[in-house]
Design an enzyme around this catalytic site. Structure first.
Site, PDB file in Angstrom:
ATOM      1  CE  LYS A 102      -4.507   0.976   0.472  1.00 49.91           C
ATOM      2  NZ  LYS A 102      -5.667   0.144   0.137  1.00 49.91           N
TER       3      LYS A 102
HETATM    4  P1  NAD Z   1     -13.209   8.020  -2.337  1.00 47.46           P
HETATM    5  O1  NAD Z   1     -12.131   9.013  -2.208  1.00 47.46           O
HETATM    6  O2  NAD Z   1     -13.798   7.745  -3.676  1.00 47.46           O
HETATM    7  O3  NAD Z   1     -14.423   8.368  -1.352  1.00 47.46           O
HETATM    8  C1  NAD Z   1     -14.256   8.623   0.019  1.00 47.46           C
HETATM    9  C2  NAD Z   1     -15.573   9.190   0.554  1.00 47.46           C
HETATM   10  O4  NAD Z   1     -15.451   9.365   1.962  1.00 47.46           O
HETATM   11  C3  NAD Z   1     -15.937  10.566  -0.010  1.00 47.46           C
HETATM   12  O5  NAD Z   1     -17.333  10.640  -0.197  1.00 47.46           O
HETATM   13  C4  NAD Z   1     -15.513  11.517   1.106  1.00 47.46           C
HETATM   14  O6  NAD Z   1     -16.230  12.750   1.093  1.00 47.46           O
HETATM   15  C5  NAD Z   1     -15.890  10.668   2.299  1.00 47.46           C
HETATM   16  N1  NAD Z   1     -15.259  11.112   3.541  1.00 47.46           N
HETATM   17  C6  NAD Z   1     -13.985  11.521   3.727  1.00 47.46           C
HETATM   18  N2  NAD Z   1     -13.809  11.897   5.012  1.00 47.46           N
HETATM   19  C7  NAD Z   1     -14.982  11.673   5.633  1.00 47.46           C
HETATM   20  C8  NAD Z   1     -15.432  11.859   6.953  1.00 47.46           C
HETATM   21  N3  NAD Z   1     -14.638  12.340   7.912  1.00 47.46           N
HETATM   22  N4  NAD Z   1     -16.722  11.544   7.242  1.00 47.46           N
HETATM   23  C9  NAD Z   1     -17.539  11.061   6.291  1.00 47.46           C
HETATM   24  N5  NAD Z   1     -17.169  10.859   5.018  1.00 47.46           N
HETATM   25  C10 NAD Z   1     -15.907  11.175   4.699  1.00 47.46           C
HETATM   26  O7  NAD Z   1     -12.600   6.658  -1.689  1.00 47.46           O
HETATM   27  P2  NAD Z   1     -13.069   5.162  -1.945  1.00 47.46           P
HETATM   28  O8  NAD Z   1     -12.224   4.581  -3.016  1.00 47.46           O
HETATM   29  O9  NAD Z   1     -14.554   5.104  -2.044  1.00 47.46           O
HETATM   30  O10 NAD Z   1     -12.593   4.451  -0.591  1.00 47.46           O
HETATM   31  C11 NAD Z   1     -13.393   4.500   0.586  1.00 47.46           C
HETATM   32  C12 NAD Z   1     -12.877   3.437   1.566  1.00 47.46           C
HETATM   33  O11 NAD Z   1     -12.934   2.160   0.947  1.00 47.46           O
HETATM   34  C13 NAD Z   1     -11.421   3.631   1.994  1.00 47.46           C
HETATM   35  O12 NAD Z   1     -11.287   3.221   3.343  1.00 47.46           O
HETATM   36  C14 NAD Z   1     -10.666   2.688   1.085  1.00 47.46           C
HETATM   37  O13 NAD Z   1      -9.434   2.272   1.636  1.00 47.46           O
HETATM   38  C15 NAD Z   1     -11.652   1.542   1.004  1.00 47.46           C
HETATM   39  N6  NAD Z   1     -11.474   0.681  -0.168  1.00 47.46           N
HETATM   40  C16 NAD Z   1     -11.544   1.195  -1.424  1.00 47.46           C
HETATM   41  C17 NAD Z   1     -11.392   0.341  -2.516  1.00 47.46           C
HETATM   42  C18 NAD Z   1     -11.530   0.823  -3.929  1.00 47.46           C
HETATM   43  O14 NAD Z   1     -11.556  -0.021  -4.839  1.00 47.46           O
HETATM   44  N7  NAD Z   1     -11.648   2.111  -4.188  1.00 47.46           N
HETATM   45  C19 NAD Z   1     -11.158  -1.021  -2.308  1.00 47.46           C
HETATM   46  C20 NAD Z   1     -11.119  -1.516  -1.004  1.00 47.46           C
HETATM   47  C21 NAD Z   1     -11.282  -0.640   0.060  1.00 47.46           C
END
Ligand code: NAD
Length: 409
Positions: A102
């Site tokens: 990561k």
């Molecule tokens: P993203 O950047 O597309 O979205 C993140 C969202 O969280 C946004 O809507 C943002 O406004 C919101 N956010 C940020 N801070 C916040 C807070 N304090 N309170 C409430 N909402 C808040 O990111 P993503 O790709 O959707 O990833 C989200 C989570 O999923 C992360 O923990 C990431 O590690 C995990 N994840 C993502 C993937 C992937 O394929 N993108 C895969 C596995 C896990």
């Protein structure tokens, strides 16, 4: 407690139920390599911008390191280390031929222009390109990065090593990406949510859901649940929450978000806060934003019947104990959100074979893999009378440990 300590706490708790030697424990929790690089670019203003980039390669006993790149102001070495080790356990739980890695950049992408973001990404690749690659370490999108960033990574990498689309996943479909990758994590959350509800004799249709985070993962999860008849009664993002006890009209919310870039202000619901969302009485609560959301106080206040961890590391160990003692099942991150890395694996396979799969094939194979993994973890947790998190770690540790023993130290 730091994030990496929390991950190791879960590791140790599972390892204590297995015959793991101290040597093997040390081998399995210590990262193989940690890169920390200074990334300097010219900002649009003409000033010099200085950013710190990280890549932690945790374990490659089962295959090349694999894991996302996060662009966020909270990114640091400890977070990257914790997330890299989670990737080791995640790829093992769903039985992919990968290890865990990561990384990310300490920056606020919302304050960078597109040109700055591109220069930053290319400069980062310039610093780390010898350490990544299709058979070494394969990055993917995470918070703050997307398919465009992955396209820049592939293009920059190719300047040094030639045409290797498999050096990064999560690319745009028209630029060597895979059908279904963008929606993959949300689709996976939908599948495991359906499975846990079924085990508890409930269905998606008619059940209520609250989703924290409306980015890639949260929004796709909401769409799949809504399309299957689920009532998404609350969603939020970094700016606030929206609730509607009758169920939010997700296609209408998407229209609003596409123009306003945030969920608040949506006319089809009432304004609320993230704290209220997390403590609402719903069937399933889905944290899909950042880590560290549930501490002991929050865990006592949660009123949901089930938690499905779409975000990585949303639950601190003390909260995990409280959920367990309160009988609230938690589908852990290393299982629940593995849909993304599963389809990343399919993208990597397609790139290596220079062949494309249809969306139907991707989703069918993804569902098969996730349901199989869910059943293994759930059944093990029942057999051992333990949480799904401990069962998932036990399964992962046994697979990584076996590869270590077979491959040799
Ligand atoms: P993203 O950047 O597309 O979205 C993140 C969202 O969280 C946004 O809507 C943002 O406004 C919101 N956010 C940020 N801070 C916040 C807070 N304090 N309170 C409430 N909402 C808040 O990111 P993503 O790709 O959707 O990833 C989200 C989570 O999923 C992360 O923990 C990431 O590690 C995990 N994840 C993502 C993937 C992937 O394929 N993108 C895969 C596995 C896990």
């Amino acid at each position: 407690m730091q994030a990496f300590e929390a991950t190791n706490f879960y590791f140790d708790r599972a390892a204590s139920l297995m015959d793991l030697t101290d040597n093997m424990r040390t081998l399995m929790i210590t990262p193989d390599r940690e890169l920390r690089v200074e990334v300097t670019i010219e900002m649009d203003s003409g000033q010099i911008g200085n950013f710190i980039g990280y890549r932690v390669q945790h374990d490659n006993a089962r295959g090349p390191f694999k894991g996302g790149l996060r662009y966020h102001p909270h990114v640091d070495q400890d977070e990257a280390r914790s997330l890299a080790s989670l990737m080791t356990w995640k790829t093992a739980v769903v039985d992919l031929p990968f290890g865990g890695g990561k990384g990310g950049m300490n920056c606020d992408p919302s304050k960078l222009s597109r040109g700055e973001l591109e220069r930053l990404t290319r400069k980062f690749v310039l610093q780390i390109h010898d350490f990544i690659g299709p058979d070494k370490d394969i990055p993917a999108p995470d918070v703050g990065t997307d398919a465009q960033v992955m396209a820049w990574i592939m293009n920059e990498y190719s300047k040094f090593h030639g045409f290797h689309p498999a050096c990064v996943t999560g690319k745009p479909v028209e630029f060597h990406g895979s059908a279904g990758r963008e929606a993959a994590t949300g689709y996976g959350i939908f599948i495991v949510t359906r499975e846990i509800l079924n085990r508890l004799k409930q269905e998606i249709a008619g059940s209520t859901f609250a989703i924290q985070g409306y980015g890639n993962v949260g929004s796709f999860t909401a769409r799949f649940l809504h399309n299957a008849g689920g009532k998404v009664v609350a969603v939020s993002d970094a700016y606030g929450a929206v609730t509607n006890p009758e169920g939010i009209d997700i296609p209408e919310l998407d229209k609003h978000v596409s123009t306003d870039r945030k969920v608040i202000g949506f006319k089809g619901g009432d304004a609320s806060t993230n704290e209220q969302l997390l403590t609402m009485p719903v069937d399933v609560l889905i944290p899909a934003a950042l880590g560290g959301v549930f501490d002991a106080t929050m865990a006592k206040a949660v009123q949901a019947k089930i938690i499905v961890e779409a975000a990585n590391g949303p639950t601190w160990p003390e909260a995990d104990e409280i959920f367990h003692s309160r009988g609230i099942p938690v589908v852990p991150d290393i299982l629940a959100n593995a849909g993304g890395v599963i389809v990343s694996y399919f993208e990597w396979v397609q790139n290596l074979q220079h062949f494309r799969w249809s969306l139907e094939q991707v989703q069918r194979e993804q569902e098969t893999k996730l349901v199989e993994s869910f059943n293994k973890v759930y059944d093990l947790s029942q057999r051992k009378s333990t949480s799904m998190r401990t069962a998932a770690f036990m399964l992962a540790i046994s697979r990584v440990g076996r590869a270590r023993v077979l491959g040799g130290i």
